[in-house]
Motif scaffolding. Structure first.
Motif, PDB file in Angstrom:
ATOM      1  N   THR A 110      -5.204  -5.259  -3.728  1.00 18.79           N
ATOM      2  CA  THR A 110      -5.076  -4.652  -2.398  1.00 18.79           C
ATOM      3  C   THR A 110      -5.403  -5.637  -1.287  1.00 18.79           C
ATOM      4  O   THR A 110      -5.233  -5.320  -0.106  1.00 18.79           O
ATOM      5  CB  THR A 110      -6.019  -3.437  -2.258  1.00 18.79           C
ATOM      6  N   GLN A 111      -5.863  -6.823  -1.665  1.00 21.31           N
ATOM      7  CA  GLN A 111      -6.291  -7.803  -0.660  1.00 21.31           C
ATOM      8  C   GLN A 111      -5.250  -8.920  -0.514  1.00 21.31           C
ATOM      9  O   GLN A 111      -4.831  -9.502  -1.517  1.00 21.31           O
ATOM     10  CB  GLN A 111      -7.649  -8.385  -1.050  1.00 21.31           C
ATOM     11  N   PRO A 112      -4.859  -9.232   0.702  1.00 20.88           N
ATOM     12  CA  PRO A 112      -3.843 -10.275   0.931  1.00 20.88           C
ATOM     13  C   PRO A 112      -4.221 -11.621   0.305  1.00 20.88           C
ATOM     14  O   PRO A 112      -3.345 -12.356  -0.161  1.00 20.88           O
ATOM     15  CB  PRO A 112      -3.774 -10.373   2.458  1.00 20.88           C
TER      16      PRO A 112
ATOM     17  N   TRP B  72      -2.912 -12.324  -3.292  1.00 20.79           N
ATOM     18  CA  TRP B  72      -1.529 -12.779  -3.425  1.00 20.79           C
ATOM     19  C   TRP B  72      -1.347 -14.182  -2.857  1.00 20.79           C
ATOM     20  O   TRP B  72      -0.510 -14.952  -3.347  1.00 20.79           O
ATOM     21  CB  TRP B  72      -0.598 -11.781  -2.738  1.00 20.79           C
TER      22      TRP B  72
ATOM     23  N   VAL C 133       4.874  -7.722  -2.228  1.00 25.08           N
ATOM     24  CA  VAL C 133       3.819  -8.710  -2.519  1.00 25.08           C
ATOM     25  C   VAL C 133       4.083  -9.399  -3.861  1.00 25.08           C
ATOM     26  O   VAL C 133       3.538 -10.477  -4.137  1.00 25.08           O
ATOM     27  CB  VAL C 133       2.423  -8.060  -2.547  1.00 25.08           C
TER      28      VAL C 133
ATOM     29  N   LEU D  48      -2.146   0.529  -6.765  1.00 26.02           N
ATOM     30  CA  LEU D  48      -2.719  -0.304  -5.703  1.00 26.02           C
ATOM     31  C   LEU D  48      -1.658  -1.229  -5.114  1.00 26.02           C
ATOM     32  O   LEU D  48      -1.601  -1.429  -3.892  1.00 26.02           O
ATOM     33  CB  LEU D  48      -3.881  -1.129  -6.256  1.00 26.02           C
ATOM     34  N   ILE D  49      -0.822  -1.791  -5.988  1.00 25.23           N
ATOM     35  CA  ILE D  49       0.234  -2.693  -5.520  1.00 25.23           C
ATOM     36  C   ILE D  49       1.214  -1.937  -4.625  1.00 25.23           C
ATOM     37  O   ILE D  49       1.622  -2.422  -3.567  1.00 25.23           O
ATOM     38  CB  ILE D  49       0.963  -3.334  -6.716  1.00 25.23           C
ATOM     39  N   GLU D  50       1.578  -0.735  -5.055  1.00 28.48           N
ATOM     40  CA  GLU D  50       2.520   0.063  -4.253  1.00 28.48           C
ATOM     41  C   GLU D  50       1.931   0.397  -2.885  1.00 28.48           C
ATOM     42  O   GLU D  50       2.654   0.495  -1.891  1.00 28.48           O
ATOM     43  CB  GLU D  50       2.901   1.340  -5.003  1.00 28.48           C
ATOM     44  N   SER D  51       0.626   0.577  -2.829  1.00 26.25           N
ATOM     45  CA  SER D  51      -0.003   0.892  -1.542  1.00 26.25           C
ATOM     46  C   SER D  51       0.119  -0.283  -0.571  1.00 26.25           C
ATOM     47  O   SER D  51       0.038  -0.099   0.650  1.00 26.25           O
ATOM     48  CB  SER D  51      -1.478   1.256  -1.740  1.00 26.25           C
ATOM     49  N   GLN D  52       0.288  -1.497  -1.116  1.00 25.92           N
ATOM     50  CA  GLN D  52       0.452  -2.687  -0.273  1.00 25.92           C
ATOM     51  C   GLN D  52       1.920  -3.000   0.004  1.00 25.92           C
ATOM     52  O   GLN D  52       2.236  -3.750   0.923  1.00 25.92           O
ATOM     53  CB  GLN D  52      -0.184  -3.909  -0.957  1.00 25.92           C
TER      54      GLN D  52
END
Length: 571
Positions: free
Chosen positions: A200-202, A205, A233, A225-229
């Motif tokens: 979830t943190q930039p 990535w 990403v 969590l990935i989909e929430s971003q």
């Protein structure tokens, strides 16, 4: 496969013979540790460990120090209990229960003497992992070096890993899946990437791109969590494969993610396993994700599966039985169990499965997840999965009379309707518990132990289906004996009488405190709209919410009934 070594992938003594010492072994944002440096660090840590065969309790996180400490324990042939770093209460409990001789702090490498007891330890016992389903006293899985090597090798082969690969250690190494990432990367002499933070943190990535990550290991929860971003990403140029295990993705998601990977440039590997099989049992090749998105794939190299039929289930379905060199030695609940050798040659997984003609395995349920409610046999896992397809994640546990549903849904009425439809059970068969978030273990799985505690202690807001104040639909179904409620019909349309007028009015006031006198002519839809406008009803005592008019009417009805039955004559 090119440039890989398969002899003793976890034996560092001859590592220099099959890898260039300058080859990167561990990457961190602060710098890189080569294989040559790793050998030196492990040797230094070995000098701190006991010379005699002792029981080690090793607390690890995803740091290079923890990897060094772990490899040093293996190189020194010391039976090691691997636990998450930071949970001091659990560490103390396990240390006491198994009477560990030494405690090792993974990140720092610090070794603390604890007990002089000379345990009888089987010569093949190497690593002990906590089972994902353990509740109560700590139950450990006994794994041998042969188990670790076989599983690491087969995964590296199946993923076609080589020394060119750079694999993100995105899962806790105290978790069997996370540990298998480290083992299989070392088996291929690749580089382990220790990226701080979460998906979830930039910065996560950013580091994945900077480190030229080729392999990312995920769980279904991590995909949430990935989909929430935003799935964009995952556009990491160097990424060539993503694995997913630790639970089942919806088939629609498997297809979606596989299609995304094909467009971007990486392959999706659906994997299935258990700690008892040193993490991995089967794998679905990327090219089968489109025609078999509901499958877990085929047994890994060296493994085989069969079905054990269970009475009451279709002949095509049975408990999945796995056989292979990665099957655990057995369980342990005390230090005495560590003296035993192999207790079993095959693993009864507890999963219900089918196997098609091509050998492809599909998991269709869990033997322990079946319960009988109101004469209906219900698969709780299937109920959870079908409910999730409607966009709501739940966790279900059965009790003597109900199915307890713990959820984050803020629309319990809709959820109750969904679980009733999916199960074929009436509303009063369910108890709904509302939580802010489903409790999870460090590996991202829902913690059923904590779910059980929520249900037993009723430590959160609970809506009970067998109470008439659960939903407006439930009120009409329960008191008017309806199998289905038409939202455009009213109490009057259903020809409600004076007797059930009292019970329905009483129940509706629990949901709608300011219930108007003309409510009998309001449709169910209008009552729901009124409920939404007024907001949540406060809980009130029965006598506190009984209007005078209703009380008077109740008395009148009772007198009329008595008069009709000659019990009392009214002059």
């Amino acid at each position: 496969m090119e440039d890989a070594s398969w002899g003793q992938p976890l034996d560092l003594s001859d590592l220099a013979a099959d890898v260039d010492p300058s080859t990167p072994a561990i990457w961190t944002p602060e710098g890189t540790i080569t294989y040559g440096e790793l050998v030196t660090l492990v040797s230094q840590q070995q000098s701190r460990l006991p010379d005699r065969r002792s029981l080690i309790l090793l607390a690890v996180d995803n740091s290079w120090g923890s990897i060094v400490s772990y490899l040093a324990c293996i190189a020194s042939d010391l039976p090691t209990i691997l636990l998450p770093h930071g949970d001091d209460n659990f560490l103390s409990e396990v240390a006491l229960q198994y009477d560990a001789n030494f405690l090792v702090d993974g990140p720092s490498g610090r070794v603390t003497y604890r007990s002089a007891t000379e345990h009888k330890l089987h010569p093949e016992v190497q690593i002990l992992l906590s089972t994902s389903g353990s509740t109560g006293s700590p139950k450990l899985v006994r794994l041998s070096e042969k188990n670790l090597t076989a599983n690491a090798t087969s995964i590296a082969q199946a993923l076609n890993l080589s020394k060119e690969d750079r694999c993100v250690a995105s899962l806790p190494m105290s978790y069997s899946y996370g540990l298998s990432v480290i083992n299989s990367t070392i088996a291929a002499r690749g580089c382990i990437l220790l990226i701080p933070g979460t998906a979830t943190q930039p910065n996560f990535w950013k580091c994945a791109r900077a480190s030229n990550a080729t392999t990312l290991s995920t769980t279904p929860y991590m995909w949430d969590l990935i989909e929430s971003q935003g799935l964009n990403v995952l556009q990491v140029p160097s990424l060539s494969r993503i694995t997913v295990a630790g639970g089942a993705l919806l088939p629609s998601k498997v297809t979606e993610y596989a299609d995304l990977g094909r467009a971007i440039g990486w392959d999706l590997y659906v994997m299935y396993g258990q700690t008892e099989a040193t993490a991995r049992i089967a794998m679905l090749p990327p090219d089968r994700a489109f025609d078999c998105p509901d499958a877990v794939g085929f047994p890994i190299e060296g493994g085989s599966v069969r079905l054990e039929h269970i009475a009451g289930h279709p002949l095509s379905t049975g408990e999945l039985i796995y056989r292979g060199p990665n099957v655990m030695m057995g369980y342990a609940t005390s230090v005495k169990d560590l003296s035993r050798g192999y207790d079993l040659t095959e693993l009864a997984t507890g999963d219900l499965a089918t196997i098609d003609k091509s050998g492809c395995v599909r998991i269709v349920g869990r033997t322990s997840h079946f319960t009988k409610v109101r004469g209906h046999r219900i698969d709780l896992r299937h109920l959870e999965d079908t409910t999730k397809q409607s966009g709501v994640e739940v966790a279900c546990i059965a009790s003597a009379k109900h199915i307890n549903v713990v959820t984050t849904s803020i629309t319990p009425e809709e959820l109750l309707s969904t679980v009733c439809t999916n199960s074929g059970l009436p509303p009063d068969a369910f108890r709904l518990f509302l939580v802010e978030a489903l409790p999870r273990s460090p590996n991202g799985k829902v913690s059923m132990k904590q779910i059980q505690q929520i249900v037993e202690t009723e430590s959160c807001s609970a809506l009970t289906g067998d109470h008439p104040d659960s939903t407006i639909d439930a009120v009409f179904q329960h008191h008017l004996l309806l199998s289905q409620v038409d939202p455009d019909r009213s109490f009057a349309d259903y020809r409600g009488d004076s007797l059930n007028y009292i019970s329905v009015s009483n129940a509706l006031q629990r949901l709608i405190p300011n219930l108007p006198g003309y409510w009998p002519s309001m449709t169910v839809r209008e009552l729901k709209a009124l409920q939404d406008r007024q907001g949540p009803a406060r809980r009130v005592r029965w006598m506190e919410m009984l209007e005078t008019s209703i009380f008077v009417r109740a008395v009148a009805i009772v007198l009329i009934v008595f008069n009709h039955t000659d019990f009392v004559k009214i002059p």
